[in-house]
Design an enzyme around this catalytic site. Structure first.
Site, PDB file in Angstrom:
ATOM      1  N   ARG A 155       8.927  -1.811  -1.701  1.00  0.00           N
ATOM      2  CA  ARG A 155      10.121  -1.952  -2.533  1.00  0.00           C
ATOM      3  C   ARG A 155      11.301  -2.190  -1.597  1.00  0.00           C
ATOM      4  NH1 ARG A 155      11.056  -2.514  -7.404  1.00  0.00           N
ATOM      5  NH2 ARG A 155      13.090  -1.932  -8.233  1.00  0.00           N
ATOM      6  N   HIS A 173       5.412  -3.303   9.984  1.00  0.00           N
ATOM      7  CA  HIS A 173       5.117  -4.600   9.353  1.00  0.00           C
ATOM      8  C   HIS A 173       3.952  -5.239  10.102  1.00  0.00           C
ATOM      9  CE1 HIS A 173       5.810  -8.201   7.041  1.00  0.00           C
ATOM     10  NE2 HIS A 173       5.707  -8.883   8.167  1.00  0.00           N
TER      11      HIS A 173
HETATM   12  C1  GAR Z   1       0.228  -2.208   6.108  1.00  0.00           C
HETATM   13  O1  GAR Z   1      -0.490  -3.281   6.661  1.00  0.00           O
HETATM   14  C2  GAR Z   1       1.712  -2.373   6.385  1.00  0.00           C
HETATM   15  O2  GAR Z   1       1.978  -2.928   7.653  1.00  0.00           O
HETATM   16  C3  GAR Z   1       2.117  -3.306   5.286  1.00  0.00           C
HETATM   17  O3  GAR Z   1       1.435  -2.838   4.163  1.00  0.00           O
HETATM   18  C4  GAR Z   1       0.194  -2.256   4.588  1.00  0.00           C
HETATM   19  C5  GAR Z   1       0.099  -0.872   3.989  1.00  0.00           C
HETATM   20  O4  GAR Z   1      -1.167  -0.314   4.235  1.00  0.00           O
HETATM   21  N1  GAR Z   1       3.550  -3.313   5.090  1.00  0.00           N
HETATM   22  C6  GAR Z   1       4.265  -4.393   4.802  1.00  0.00           C
HETATM   23  O5  GAR Z   1       3.774  -5.487   4.631  1.00  0.00           O
HETATM   24  C7  GAR Z   1       5.756  -4.156   4.704  1.00  0.00           C
HETATM   25  N2  GAR Z   1       6.492  -5.385   4.780  1.00  0.00           N
HETATM   26  P1  GAR Z   1      -1.363   1.252   4.149  1.00  0.00           P
HETATM   27  O6  GAR Z   1      -0.859   1.681   2.771  1.00  0.00           O
HETATM   28  O7  GAR Z   1      -2.851   1.438   4.290  1.00  0.00           O
HETATM   29  O8  GAR Z   1      -0.590   1.882   5.272  1.00  0.00           O
END
Ligand code: GAR
Length: 219
Positions: A93, A111
């Site tokens: 979000r 990220h």
């Molecule tokens: C992770 O790969 C994180 O880097 C990405 O969402 C995933 C969450 O995984 N975040 C983004 O893309 C933010 N821009 P998780 O819930 O298993 O930690």
């Protein structure tokens, strides 16, 4: 040693949250996870946090009339819990500039790319479409612009022949789980300082990136 009271914000499965929780289980780790907040009811990470004995809260953004009202509730919850630092871990979000300002230099994000390349969603698909040979992950201080802000730690991860978004995402995720606890440790231990939007790490004589693992198939 006073440990930095840290909240983790999630929207989904929470594997990065788990990596932070696991690191903070060591009493010598300089941050303590005091709260996990999800904006999505039923987010998988909530059960994992509860299993680790961490207090969880759901603040469903759909119950609020606009971003500011949602963020006011979030801010109140975090303040009440005595939170000093926020880790965004798959928190999908966008936060307003006003919220970011309230938590300036006290909020970090992970990220799954080597920022400033490949901001936004569908990261691994776009990496594959561009044919780049390396990707990775970045932990950075949060600024109002999406996926922007002073970089604390990065890891480089190779893109291998035959990769699809799933295989690449899994390889990057392994690196994420190393980077995020490392970055929070540096921040919580007071080793980072930001000058002209560049992070320097006290006591770091060498690089503060994490190099590719030779086992990842690079020769
Ligand atoms: C992770 O790969 C994180 O880097 C990405 O969402 C995933 C969450 O995984 N975040 C983004 O893309 C933010 N821009 P998780 O819930 O298993 O930690």
């Amino acid at each position: 040693m006073a440990r930095l009271k840290t909240a983790i914000l999630i929207s989904g499965r929470g594997s990065n949250m788990q990596a932070l929780v696991d690191a903070a289980a060591d009493p010598d780790y300089p941050a303590e996870i005091v709260r996990v907040v999800a904006n999505v009811p039923g987010a998988g990470g909530l059960d994992r946090a509860a299993a680790a004995g961490i207090a969880t809260t759901v603040i469903d953004h759909r119950n609020f009339d606009g971003r500011a009202a949602f963020e006011d509730a979030l801010h109140a919850e975090l303040t009440e819990a005595g939170v000093e630092m926020i880790c965004l871990a798959g928190f999908m979000r966008l936060l307003t500039a006003a919220f970011v300002e309230r938590w300036l230099d006290r909020m970090i994000n992970i990220h799954p790319s080597l920022l400033p390349s490949f901001k936004g969603l569908q990261t691994h698909e776009r990496v594959l479409a561009e044919g780049v040979r390396f990707t990775g992950c970045t932990v950075h201080f949060v600024r109002p612009a999406m996926d922007a802000g002073p970089i604390i730690v990065q890891a480089a991860v190779p893109v291998l022949p035959g990769d699809d978004a799933d295989s690449l995402s899994a390889r990057v995720l392994t690196a994420e789980h190393r980077c995020y606890p490392h970055a929070l440790r540096l921040v919580a231990a007071g080793q980072t300082s930001i000058v002209d939007e560049i992070v320097t790490v006290a006591g770091a004589a060498g690089p503060t990136g994490i190099a590719v693992n030779p086992d990842d198939g690079v020769s």
